[in-house]
Scaffold this motif. Structure first.
Motif, short mmCIF file in Angstrom:
data_model
loop_
_atom_site.label_atom_id
_atom_site.label_comp_id
_atom_site.label_asym_id
_atom_site.label_seq_id
_atom_site.Cartn_x
_atom_site.Cartn_y
_atom_site.Cartn_z
N GLU B 53 0.80 -1.25 -0.05
CA GLU B 53 -0.09 -0.13 -0.17
C GLU B 53 0.70 1.14 -0.03
OE1 GLU B 53 -3.16 -0.45 2.92
OE2 GLU B 53 -3.25 1.69 2.91
N ARG B 54 1.90 1.16 0.85
CA ARG B 54 2.96 2.35 0.96
C ARG B 54 3.44 2.53 -0.49
NH1 ARG B 54 7.55 1.61 3.67
NH2 ARG B 54 8.67 3.52 3.30
N ASN B 55 3.93 1.66 -1.18
CA ASN B 55 4.56 2.14 -2.32
C ASN B 55 3.75 2.47 -3.45
OD1 ASN B 55 7.00 2.08 -3.65
ND2 ASN B 55 6.61 0.30 -5.04
N ILE B 56 2.42 2.07 -3.68
CA ILE B 56 1.56 2.26 -4.38
C ILE B 56 1.06 3.91 -4.21
CG2 ILE B 56 -0.68 1.96 -5.15
CD1 ILE B 56 -0.67 -0.82 -4.76
N ARG B 57 0.90 4.19 -2.97
CA ARG B 57 0.60 5.45 -2.55
C ARG B 57 1.65 6.23 -2.97
NH1 ARG B 57 -0.08 5.37 2.85
NH2 ARG B 57 -1.99 4.04 2.71
N ALA B 58 2.90 5.99 -2.71
CA ALA B 58 4.09 6.90 -3.08
C ALA B 58 4.27 7.29 -4.56
CB ALA B 58 5.34 6.21 -2.54
N ILE B 59 3.90 6.14 -5.30
CA ILE B 59 4.16 6.21 -6.89
C ILE B 59 2.95 7.24 -7.32
CG2 ILE B 59 3.66 4.95 -8.85
CD1 ILE B 59 4.77 2.55 -7.92
N LEU B 60 1.59 6.98 -6.85
CA LEU B 60 0.58 7.89 -7.34
C LEU B 60 0.85 9.32 -6.80
CD1 LEU B 60 -2.47 5.40 -6.70
CD2 LEU B 60 -1.12 6.06 -8.75
N ASN B 61 1.35 9.31 -5.56
CA ASN B 61 1.51 10.76 -5.11
C ASN B 61 2.63 11.64 -6.06
OD1 ASN B 61 0.80 12.75 -3.27
ND2 ASN B 61 2.74 12.15 -2.18
N ASN B 169 -0.45 23.91 4.82
CA ASN B 169 0.13 22.63 5.70
C ASN B 169 -1.21 21.77 5.55
OD1 ASN B 169 2.70 23.01 6.03
ND2 ASN B 169 2.29 24.35 8.10
N THR B 170 -2.53 22.29 5.73
CA THR B 170 -3.72 21.71 5.84
C THR B 170 -3.74 21.14 4.46
OG1 THR B 170 -4.25 23.46 7.36
CG2 THR B 170 -5.93 21.72 6.70
N ILE B 171 -3.53 22.02 3.64
CA ILE B 171 -3.78 21.34 2.16
C ILE B 171 -2.89 20.23 1.67
CG2 ILE B 171 -3.61 22.13 -0.30
CD1 ILE B 171 -4.51 24.86 0.22
N GLY B 172 -1.69 20.57 2.23
CA GLY B 172 -0.56 19.46 1.77
C GLY B 172 -0.75 18.23 2.87
N SER B 183 -3.86 17.12 -4.34
CA SER B 183 -3.15 17.20 -5.55
C SER B 183 -3.65 15.85 -6.44
CB SER B 183 -1.47 16.98 -5.53
OG SER B 183 -1.13 15.80 -5.11
N PHE B 184 -3.78 14.95 -5.96
CA PHE B 184 -4.06 13.62 -6.50
C PHE B 184 -5.78 13.76 -7.22
CE2 PHE B 184 -5.45 9.45 -7.70
CZ PHE B 184 -4.58 8.84 -8.36
N ALA B 185 -6.47 14.48 -6.45
CA ALA B 185 -7.96 14.76 -6.77
C ALA B 185 -7.80 15.51 -8.03
CB ALA B 185 -8.72 15.35 -5.78
N PHE B 186 -6.99 16.62 -8.08
CA PHE B 186 -7.02 17.82 -8.86
C PHE B 186 -6.49 17.23 -10.43
CE2 PHE B 186 -4.80 21.03 -11.53
CZ PHE B 186 -5.99 22.06 -11.36
N ALA B 240 2.26 25.79 -12.72
CA ALA B 240 2.50 26.59 -11.38
C ALA B 240 1.36 25.83 -10.29
CB ALA B 240 1.73 27.70 -11.74
N ILE B 241 0.53 25.07 -10.60
CA ILE B 241 -0.42 24.52 -9.74
C ILE B 241 0.40 23.23 -9.31
CG2 ILE B 241 -2.58 23.19 -9.56
CD1 ILE B 241 -3.82 25.01 -11.48
N ALA B 242 1.08 22.42 -10.21
CA ALA B 242 1.72 21.45 -9.71
C ALA B 242 2.91 21.77 -8.60
CB ALA B 242 2.30 20.67 -10.85
N GLY B 243 3.51 23.02 -9.02
CA GLY B 243 4.67 23.50 -8.19
C GLY B 243 4.11 23.88 -6.59
#
Ligand SMILES: Nc1ncnc2c1ncn2[C@@H]1O[C@H](COP(=O)(O)OP(=O)(O)OP(=O)(O)O)[C@@H](O)[C@H]1O
Ligand SMILES: [Mg+2]
Lengths: 518, 336
Positions: B53-61, B169-172, B183-186, B240-243
């Motif tokens: 789970e951790r690795n999949i999450r890391a990749i998707l992130n 920090n809340t967003i992140g 970020s993933f949702a966007f 810009a949004i990604a950054g």
């Protein structure tokens, strides 16, 4: 005929070739003997280009079945270069030039041994290209960049490229499709000379008078098979048409008379189009008008400015002057404005400024016409598909489906596809640049019919066509263009090809005189 | 003539299946998806932890960050141009937004809009210069890459902007589902919208026409300059949004945000079948391509391959993917 008794120089035996599900050739036997010009005829999609592409390695050995013999010995060409080194030359149907190189460099492209080792003698190239052009009667500067040439001039460059290698077998795939009378005459003179030198030539064309004028034998292909072989003694335009299409054409040009007192569809005042480098001279102070339902032709020689006039009206190139459609002024200078005002343009060079090769047949027809086929900017798939199918059926576009790739359509079908695109918006004024370029006799008839139908519906048509016979037969009125000016005008029945040539010559003489004594 | 019948009639059954199969394989994304599935199985067999789970999450992130830019890059490539400055733009927008919300003490939303504005403005400048002055996109955006990097240093003086307001920090740190955040949702929403636009809308079709042959597009009445400039602006804004998402993820306006992304993004979308020559490719393809690239990188890490070899693998895969794509086109589409 003495030729027929000779041994064939190049022969094709039982050639068959399919593309995916499409059987383009089904067992074709074909040969050419030295000193012969052998016409290869057939409707659009009959397989003519495919056959010559096989004979000169564009479709490499292994991609087809059957055998090729050169001098009686079996050969197989892996590439056009291999064919070339065996003395087989080829002028393809579609223009293939290196835009960023000069004319001379294009003529000698792919050749080696022109200088010392790997170096090229630029001056020698230019000089030799100049000699060939003089031969062909072509007025193109060998140092000009090909990017600045018109498509007819590009075609001449390709012909020169094939001839300069002194081939023993020369295949010409619709070499005259964009040439007008004088250039055709010059080309024929060259071909006749090659003939006396024993070169074997395969000549593909849809212009039957050319076959009558220059060919020794004809082979007619139909649906990928040889329908009939005809000896020169039995040449006859009607026989050709019948064996190609199975139809008998009644009259070549449909009946049409311009309606008297019709309102003006297009009015052009003092249109000036700047010429740019190379051999494009532009047009000066053009005044013309086209009534609704009238078919007007622009006659003239290559480079005389006919296309530039159409481009100026359509806003493709910068131009000055006044343009009115049905009385309303059009802001000049952008295709968008012209289209909004109801002007449509069919361009001459399908490959360069007609087709979108990244989109399939269907999307090529609807591009630019999507507004009525969409709702809030979203294309309505079903509606788009049905209107594509309707357009394809109306113009008889032969393609396996709307998803097919345009690069696989035969030349004539590509032309009909572009017609379908410009007609989709129901224009008020239609500008046609070489509308029958590369189109077979039966389709040509359909296009004439279409042009007349459009005129009868009140569209004003302005046509550029290099075949004078066609222009004069089709148009209600002809304007003769020379050096970017209109020098003569005559109505249906008031003149023929000779009148056009006379006014062009007179205009040139006059210009010459004024240059000599400023 | 027989042609009229050809158009409407349906092919016979056997042929129809064959044609459908060919049609299916001819869809660009299918090949990449199949290759990716194989790679996933391969890495999983070698090291089951790859599918943890951790690795999949890391990749998707990670994919969500570069993926957002890949969406814009795909649109721009379809329009016949490309942008090498996306990494710099991402970084510059992030630090500008960070400065606006700290030093200038502007509200967070305003600062974020400011960051997007910087990205869009750079896109506009790139677009205007490429389209109006005719400077090749390669040169203009390479120049902008350096300019952007310089500006990041100018804005920050070389130090990360820290600390950022709590809202960031809340967003992140948000966890919407499966540990994936905003970020993933966007990324998913933007990908779906962009894919739909290219596939189904008039706008999308005009992008393909513009990238396929600009002169033809102009002649059918498309304002090709507007389309190209618009695509540059979209890429800039998305970069810009990604950054800024990365900034939120890190909790600081770091000076190395986005560095090196430009090549990853281009390699990824090209792997996904987007043509460098314009007019061909889909957003779905581009996104899948990026995903595949990240799967490979992560897989190599998980099975313990040295990092130098990872770089080599990425290079090889990109060239192979494009090579396979050319073969696929030749055999399935040309039918030769
Ligand atoms: N590369 C290709 N892929 C698929 N089909 C092709 C390809 N080239 C030609 N065809 C098909 O083969 C058939 C014969 O085409 P070809 O170009 O030889 O016709 P043609 O006789 O030269 O016609 P035209 O007079 O229009 O030039 C057509 O149905 C065409 O669609
Ligand atoms: Mg042909």
């Amino acid at each position: 005929m003495s030729n027929a008794a000779q041994e064939p120089l190049l022969s094709a035996i039982a050639i068959a070739k399919s593309f995916g599900g499409v059987q383009a050739l089904r067992g074709v036997d074909f040969d050419v003997v030295p000193g012969e010009i052998h016409a290869l005829l057939g409707q659009n999609g009959a397989g003519k280009s495919t056959l010559v592409k096989i004979l000169n390695g564009v479709h490499p050995a292994g991609s087809y079945s059957g055998a090729i013999k050169l001098d009686g010995r079996p050969v197989s060409f892996a590439s056009p270069a291999a064919a070339r080194s065996n003395g087989v030359g080829y002028v393809p149907q579609e223009i293939e030039v290196l835009e960023q190189l000069s004319v001379a460099e294009n003529v000698f492209a792919g050749r080696t041994g022109l200088g010392d080792g790997a170096l090229v003698h630029q001056r020698k190239l230019e000089q030799r290209a100049g000699e060939i052009f003089a031969d062909l009667g072509i007025g193109i500067d060998p140092r000009a960049y090909v990017a600045s040439l018109t498509s007819a001039q590009r075609h001449l460059v390709m012909i020169a490229r094939a001839i300069v290698m002194k081939p023993r077998v020369l295949m010409l795939d619709e070499p005259t499709a964009s040439l007008s009378g004088t250039e055709v005459d010059a080309l024929f003179a060259v071909l006749r000379r090659l003939k006396t030198q024993g070169v074997a030539m395969i000549y593909i064309t849809h212009r039957l008078p050319e076959v009558l004028a220059i060919c020794d034998r004809a082979t007619v292909l139909r649906d990928g098979q040889v329908a009939v072989r005809i000896a020169r003694e039995d040449f006859d335009a009607e026989t050709f048409i019948f064996s190609m299409s199975g139809q008998r054409l009644q009259r070549l040009f449909p009946e049409h008379t311009a309606p008297a007192g019709a309102p003006t569809a297009l009015e052009v005042r003092n249109l000036t189009v700047a010429g740019h480098s190379g051999a494009v001279h532009g047009a000066k102070d053009i005044n013309l008008s086209v009534a609704a339902g009238e078919i007007v032709g622009l006659a003239g020689l290559l480079g005389s400015g006919r296309s530039e006039i159409l481009h100026g009206i359509y806003g493709r190139v910068p131009a000055e002057g006044e343009i009115r459609v049905a009385g309303d002024p059009v802001a000049i200078g952008s295709p968008g404005n012209a289209r909004a005002a109801g002007i449509a343009l069919l361009t001459e060079d399908r490959k360069r400024d007609g087709l979108l090769f990244n989109l399939p047949v269907g999307a090529n027809i609807t591009i630019g016409n999507l507004a009525p086929l969409s709702r809030r900017g979203v294309v309505r798939g079903g509606l788009e598909r049905s209107s594509i199918l309707a357009a394809m059926r109306a113009l008889n576009v032969k393609a396996s489906s709307p998803q097919a790739s345009v690069s696989h359509l035969s030349g004539g079908n590509q032309q009909k596809l572009l017609f379908a695109r410009v007609l989709m918006r129901a224009p008020k004024v239609l500008l046609l640049d070489e509308p029958t370029k590369g189109v077979d006799a039966a389709t040509r008839h359909e296009i004439y019919r279409l042009v007349v139908d459009l005129a009868e519906k009140g569209v004003g048509l302005l046509i550029v066509a290099s075949e004078l016979e066609e222009l004069i037969g089709l148009c209600d009125r002809c304007l003769v263009v020379a050096d970017g000016r209109i020098v003569d005008e005559f109505g249906r029945g008031e003149g023929g090809e000779d009148r056009v040539l006379r006014s062009v010559t007179a205009a040139q003489a006059e210009r010459h005189a004024s240059q000599v004594s400023p | 003539m027989e042609s009229a019948a050809d158009v409407g009639s349906l092919p016979r059954d056997g042929q129809s299946f064959r044609r459908r199969l060919i049609g299916f394989i001819a869809i660009g994304e299918v090949g990449v998806l199949a290759a990716m599935a194989l790679l996933i199985v391969f890495f999983w067999l070698l090291e089951p932890a790859f599918l943890s789970e951790r690795n999949i999450r890391a990749i998707l992130n990670v994919v969500s960050f570069v993926g957002i830019i890949a969406i814009g890059q795909t649109v721009l490539l379809v329009a016949g141009e490309f942008d090498l400055s996306v990494g710099s733009v991402a970084g510059l927008s992030a630090v500008v937004a960070a400065k606006l919300m700290t030093v200038a003490a502007l509200p967070v939303t305003v600062a974020i809009l400011g960051g997007i504005g910087v990205g869009a403005l750079i896109g506009l400048v790139n677009g205007l210069i490429v389209v109006r002055l005719g400077i090749p996109a390669f040169i203009q955006t390479l120049g902008m890459l350096f300019i952007g990097q310089g500006l990041i240093q100018v804005v920050t003086g070389g130090y990360p902007v820290y600390p950022l307001p709590e809202a960031i920090n809340t967003i992140g740190g948000a966890d919407l589902a499966f540990g994936l955040g905003w970020s993933f949702a966007f990324f998913i929403v933007a990908a779906i919208v962009a894919d739909f636009v290219l596939r189904r809308t008039v706008l999308g079709r005009n992008f393909y026409a513009t990238g396929g042959n600009r002169e033809v597009a102009r002649l059918v009445g498309i304002n090709t300059s507007a389309y190209k400039i618009g695509a540059f602006i979209v890429v800039g804004a998305l970069a810009a949004i990604a950054g800024m998402f990365v900034m939120a993820d890190l909790g600081s306006g770091g000076t190395s945000i986005g560095s090196g992304w430009e090549l990853t993004v281009i390699a990824g979308v090209v792997v996904g079948g987007v043509s460098l020559f314009g007019g061909a490719g889909t957003v779905a393809g581009g996104v899948v391509g990026i995903l595949m690239l990240k799967v490979v990188q992560s897989g190599l890490v998980v099975i313990g391959v040295n990092s130098n070899w990872q770089q080599i693998a990425v290079g090889v895969i990109m060239v192979m993917a494009v090579g396979l794509d050319i073969l696929r086109r030749r055999y399935f589409i040309a039918g030769a």
